[in-house]
Design a protein around this motif. Sequence first.
Motif, PDB file in Angstrom:
ATOM      1  N   ALA A 133      81.023 121.955  44.000  1.00  0.00           N
ATOM      2  CA  ALA A 133      81.468 120.426  44.691  1.00  0.00           C
ATOM      3  C   ALA A 133      82.337 120.557  45.726  1.00  0.00           C
ATOM      4  O   ALA A 133      83.097 120.685  46.221  1.00  0.00           O
ATOM      5  N   ARG A 134      82.449 119.373  46.518  1.00  0.00           N
ATOM      6  CA  ARG A 134      82.640 119.012  47.582  1.00  0.00           C
ATOM      7  C   ARG A 134      82.750 118.105  48.496  1.00  0.00           C
ATOM      8  O   ARG A 134      82.014 117.124  48.005  1.00  0.00           O
ATOM      9  N   ILE A 135      82.531 117.906  49.765  1.00  0.00           N
ATOM     10  CA  ILE A 135      82.787 116.642  50.153  1.00  0.00           C
ATOM     11  C   ILE A 135      81.831 116.682  51.814  1.00  0.00           C
ATOM     12  O   ILE A 135      82.180 118.251  52.188  1.00  0.00           O
ATOM     13  N   VAL A 136      80.183 116.256  51.916  1.00  0.00           N
ATOM     14  CA  VAL A 136      79.848 116.839  52.753  1.00  0.00           C
ATOM     15  C   VAL A 136      79.674 115.498  53.850  1.00  0.00           C
ATOM     16  O   VAL A 136      78.921 113.929  53.304  1.00  0.00           O
ATOM     17  N   ARG A 137      79.450 115.911  55.118  1.00  0.00           N
ATOM     18  CA  ARG A 137      79.686 115.108  55.940  1.00  0.00           C
ATOM     19  C   ARG A 137      77.574 114.713  56.091  1.00  0.00           C
ATOM     20  O   ARG A 137      77.326 115.913  56.514  1.00  0.00           O
ATOM     21  N   VAL A 138      77.292 113.164  56.386  1.00  0.00           N
ATOM     22  CA  VAL A 138      76.439 113.304  56.343  1.00  0.00           C
ATOM     23  C   VAL A 138      75.930 112.209  57.299  1.00  0.00           C
ATOM     24  O   VAL A 138      76.064 110.504  57.515  1.00  0.00           O
ATOM     25  N   ARG A 139      74.753 112.816  59.108  1.00  0.00           N
ATOM     26  CA  ARG A 139      75.079 111.154  59.786  1.00  0.00           C
ATOM     27  C   ARG A 139      73.816 110.732  59.801  1.00  0.00           C
ATOM     28  O   ARG A 139      72.408 111.471  59.034  1.00  0.00           O
ATOM     29  N   PHE A 140      73.455 109.619  59.780  1.00  0.00           N
ATOM     30  CA  PHE A 140      72.084 109.139  59.667  1.00  0.00           C
ATOM     31  C   PHE A 140      70.947 107.946  60.106  1.00  0.00           C
ATOM     32  O   PHE A 140      71.786 107.331  61.252  1.00  0.00           O
ATOM     33  N   GLY A 141      70.160 107.718  60.547  1.00  0.00           N
ATOM     34  CA  GLY A 141      69.839 106.528  60.951  1.00  0.00           C
ATOM     35  C   GLY A 141      68.805 106.245  60.478  1.00  0.00           C
ATOM     36  O   GLY A 141      67.543 106.277  59.284  1.00  0.00           O
ATOM     37  N   TYR A 142      68.516 104.454  60.489  1.00  0.00           N
ATOM     38  CA  TYR A 142      67.140 103.863  60.275  1.00  0.00           C
ATOM     39  C   TYR A 142      66.947 102.517  60.552  1.00  0.00           C
ATOM     40  O   TYR A 142      67.322 101.890  61.636  1.00  0.00           O
ATOM     41  N   SER A 143      65.911 101.826  60.132  1.00  0.00           N
ATOM     42  CA  SER A 143      65.355 100.828  60.428  1.00  0.00           C
ATOM     43  C   SER A 143      64.336 100.229  60.386  1.00  0.00           C
ATOM     44  O   SER A 143      63.291 100.860  59.077  1.00  0.00           O
ATOM     45  N   ASP A 144      64.149  99.064  59.231  1.00  0.00           N
ATOM     46  CA  ASP A 144      65.460  98.172  58.905  1.00  0.00           C
ATOM     47  C   ASP A 144      67.070  97.725  58.295  1.00  0.00           C
ATOM     48  O   ASP A 144      67.373  97.382  59.084  1.00  0.00           O
ATOM     49  N   ARG A 145      66.497  98.403  57.494  1.00  0.00           N
ATOM     50  CA  ARG A 145      67.843  98.178  56.653  1.00  0.00           C
ATOM     51  C   ARG A 145      67.730  98.761  55.585  1.00  0.00           C
ATOM     52  O   ARG A 145      66.532  99.991  55.303  1.00  0.00           O
ATOM     53  N   VAL A 146      69.017  99.589  55.203  1.00  0.00           N
ATOM     54  CA  VAL A 146      68.884 100.435  53.743  1.00  0.00           C
ATOM     55  C   VAL A 146      69.497 100.086  52.957  1.00  0.00           C
ATOM     56  O   VAL A 146      70.788  99.169  53.489  1.00  0.00           O
ATOM     57  N   ARG A 147      69.583 100.705  51.947  1.00  0.00           N
ATOM     58  CA  ARG A 147      70.769 100.980  50.863  1.00  0.00           C
ATOM     59  C   ARG A 147      70.831 102.683  50.387  1.00  0.00           C
ATOM     60  O   ARG A 147      69.248 102.857  50.351  1.00  0.00           O
ATOM     61  N   VAL A 148      71.366 103.354  50.881  1.00  0.00           N
ATOM     62  CA  VAL A 148      71.683 104.487  50.196  1.00  0.00           C
ATOM     63  C   VAL A 148      72.544 104.982  48.481  1.00  0.00           C
ATOM     64  O   VAL A 148      73.674 104.553  48.584  1.00  0.00           O
ATOM     65  N   PHE A 149      72.015 105.645  48.459  1.00  0.00           N
ATOM     66  CA  PHE A 149      72.533 106.226  46.765  1.00  0.00           C
ATOM     67  C   PHE A 149      72.605 107.497  46.533  1.00  0.00           C
ATOM     68  O   PHE A 149      72.097 108.404  47.380  1.00  0.00           O
ATOM     69  N   LEU A 150      73.695 108.109  46.301  1.00  0.00           N
ATOM     70  CA  LEU A 150      73.862 109.364  45.963  1.00  0.00           C
ATOM     71  C   LEU A 150      74.123 109.390  43.938  1.00  0.00           C
ATOM     72  O   LEU A 150      74.707 108.825  43.628  1.00  0.00           O
ATOM     73  N   ASN A 151      73.032 110.357  43.986  1.00  0.00           N
ATOM     74  CA  ASN A 151      73.168 110.405  42.223  1.00  0.00           C
ATOM     75  C   ASN A 151      73.314 109.469  41.768  1.00  0.00           C
ATOM     76  O   ASN A 151      73.960 108.630  40.613  1.00  0.00           O
ATOM     77  N   GLY A 152      72.283 107.889  41.964  1.00  0.00           N
ATOM     78  CA  GLY A 152      72.101 107.034  41.588  1.00  0.00           C
ATOM     79  C   GLY A 152      73.185 106.038  41.940  1.00  0.00           C
ATOM     80  O   GLY A 152      72.816 104.628  41.718  1.00  0.00           O
ATOM     81  N   ARG A 153      74.539 105.935  42.599  1.00  0.00           N
ATOM     82  CA  ARG A 153      75.186 105.460  42.938  1.00  0.00           C
ATOM     83  C   ARG A 153      74.936 104.942  44.450  1.00  0.00           C
ATOM     84  O   ARG A 153      75.092 105.385  45.052  1.00  0.00           O
ATOM     85  N   LEU A 154      75.006 103.397  44.665  1.00  0.00           N
ATOM     86  CA  LEU A 154      74.820 102.922  45.925  1.00  0.00           C
ATOM     87  C   LEU A 154      76.429 103.373  46.428  1.00  0.00           C
ATOM     88  O   LEU A 154      77.640 103.140  46.292  1.00  0.00           O
ATOM     89  N   LEU A 155      76.163 103.365  48.111  1.00  0.00           N
ATOM     90  CA  LEU A 155      77.154 104.249  48.853  1.00  0.00           C
ATOM     91  C   LEU A 155      77.121 103.169  50.214  1.00  0.00           C
ATOM     92  O   LEU A 155      78.456 103.489  50.143  1.00  0.00           O
ATOM     93  N   TYR A 156      76.346 102.714  50.299  1.00  0.00           N
ATOM     94  CA  TYR A 156      76.667 102.373  51.597  1.00  0.00           C
ATOM     95  C   TYR A 156      74.919 101.115  51.432  1.00  0.00           C
ATOM     96  O   TYR A 156      73.836 101.082  51.449  1.00  0.00           O
ATOM     97  N   ALA A 157      75.543 100.640  52.357  1.00  0.00           N
ATOM     98  CA  ALA A 157      73.949  99.525  52.492  1.00  0.00           C
ATOM     99  C   ALA A 157      74.455  98.698  54.439  1.00  0.00           C
ATOM    100  O   ALA A 157      75.617  98.650  54.783  1.00  0.00           O
ATOM    101  N   GLY A 158      73.287  99.168  54.515  1.00  0.00           N
ATOM    102  CA  GLY A 158      73.821  98.242  55.928  1.00  0.00           C
ATOM    103  C   GLY A 158      71.913  97.742  57.155  1.00  0.00           C
ATOM    104  O   GLY A 158      70.904  97.662  56.366  1.00  0.00           O
ATOM    105  N   SER A 159      72.134  97.233  58.054  1.00  0.00           N
ATOM    106  CA  SER A 159      70.777  96.706  58.950  1.00  0.00           C
ATOM    107  C   SER A 159      71.252  96.842  59.833  1.00  0.00           C
ATOM    108  O   SER A 159      72.340  96.751  60.854  1.00  0.00           O
TER     109      SER A 159
END
Length: 392
Positions: A308-334
């Motif tokens: 168990a730990r904290i893992v940093r992830v850099r990311f990019g997307y187009s046009d809109r995104v919702r990020v889920f970890l183990n089924g839980r929403l962590l981020y939404a962006g446009s």
Amino acid sequence: MTDHISRLRATAALLALLPVATMRAQGGAAFDSSAWDIHASESRIERYRGRSALVLRDGAAWLKGRRFHNGTIEFDIAFSDTGGFPGIAFRAATHSDFELFYLRQALSGGPHATQYTPVLHGLYAWQIYAGSAWEGTARWTYDRWMHVRLVVRGPRAELFVDSDSAVQVVPRLRGPDGAGGGEIGLLSGTGARFANVVVRPDSAPQMVTMSSAARDSTPSPPSPPSPPSPPSPPAPSTIVRSWRVSTPFPESTLVRVTELGVLPAGGAWMEGALDVEERGIANLARVAGNAGGRNTVVAAVTLTSDRARIVRVRFGYSDRVRVFLNGRLLYAGSSGFGTRDPEFLGLVGLFDELALPVKRGANELWFAVSETFGGWAVTADVADHSGIVVTP
């Protein structure tokens, strides 16, 4: 700028969904219905500065009954300084899947005056293929004829505009499989005039497809060696290399969703994995289009951690995104074109970052990515791979 954005979106949508009408150059002046499939808001033949020209606005003209793989395509073009994007499509598997070079009318003299992009499932991808490796510098002579020459050899293409030196070189084309060749098309948004279209496949000495001047019967001189295209910036060695991708579904399915442990109803994982391309970006249009309101896919990887730990992830997307970890929403962006301010391009890169609370063992990291215009994409970098295995 708002009008410019609206015109660009409308042009891309129209060119991806064109029905057909027809016309052909004959004898340098008259046209009939045997050679060109044309549908546009405006199309006509007129004399312009001494040449018989096809006027094309908000539409495309496709050369009928011919397949082009390697060789040279030449034409003359004239346009105003009104923002627009006339271009040449080639190796078209369909009228929604082709290679494309286009000219940005309003950006004369700048480093983004010309653009290459593959078009897949009707989706342009210039937000993915951005920068010096995919764009070129050229200067326009507005409302005068300019001569454009495109030389295609295998995976390589060179674009010339009123010069014996290439304004843009693409060493590796990214469109549909061109082994068997494909159609050629002329595309225009706000309006352009085309004349003297000549196609010379490598397998034939010459084929004239639309003529109005003596140039059409004169072979072009061989092209001088062109400088190599600037390389794309290298992707980090820790970039996610392959993604598991779902079939598309409506974005509305995810409105107010904060838990997503299974794909939405009707969704399924596609066979195989989607590999990333330059700059570590996955072009999601390779696996599906966004027609019929099904504009969202899940791109997923599994992070298997030794603790168990904290893992940093850099990311990019187009046009809109919702990020889920183990089924839980962590981020939404446009990050769509023009969404954050009128000048915002929405180019894809590793511009966002999350701190993921992963558990020991397998962790499902899902990016639900929605597309409207300019490029359907995802990229992610897990910088600290110590004790982490990333699999699609």
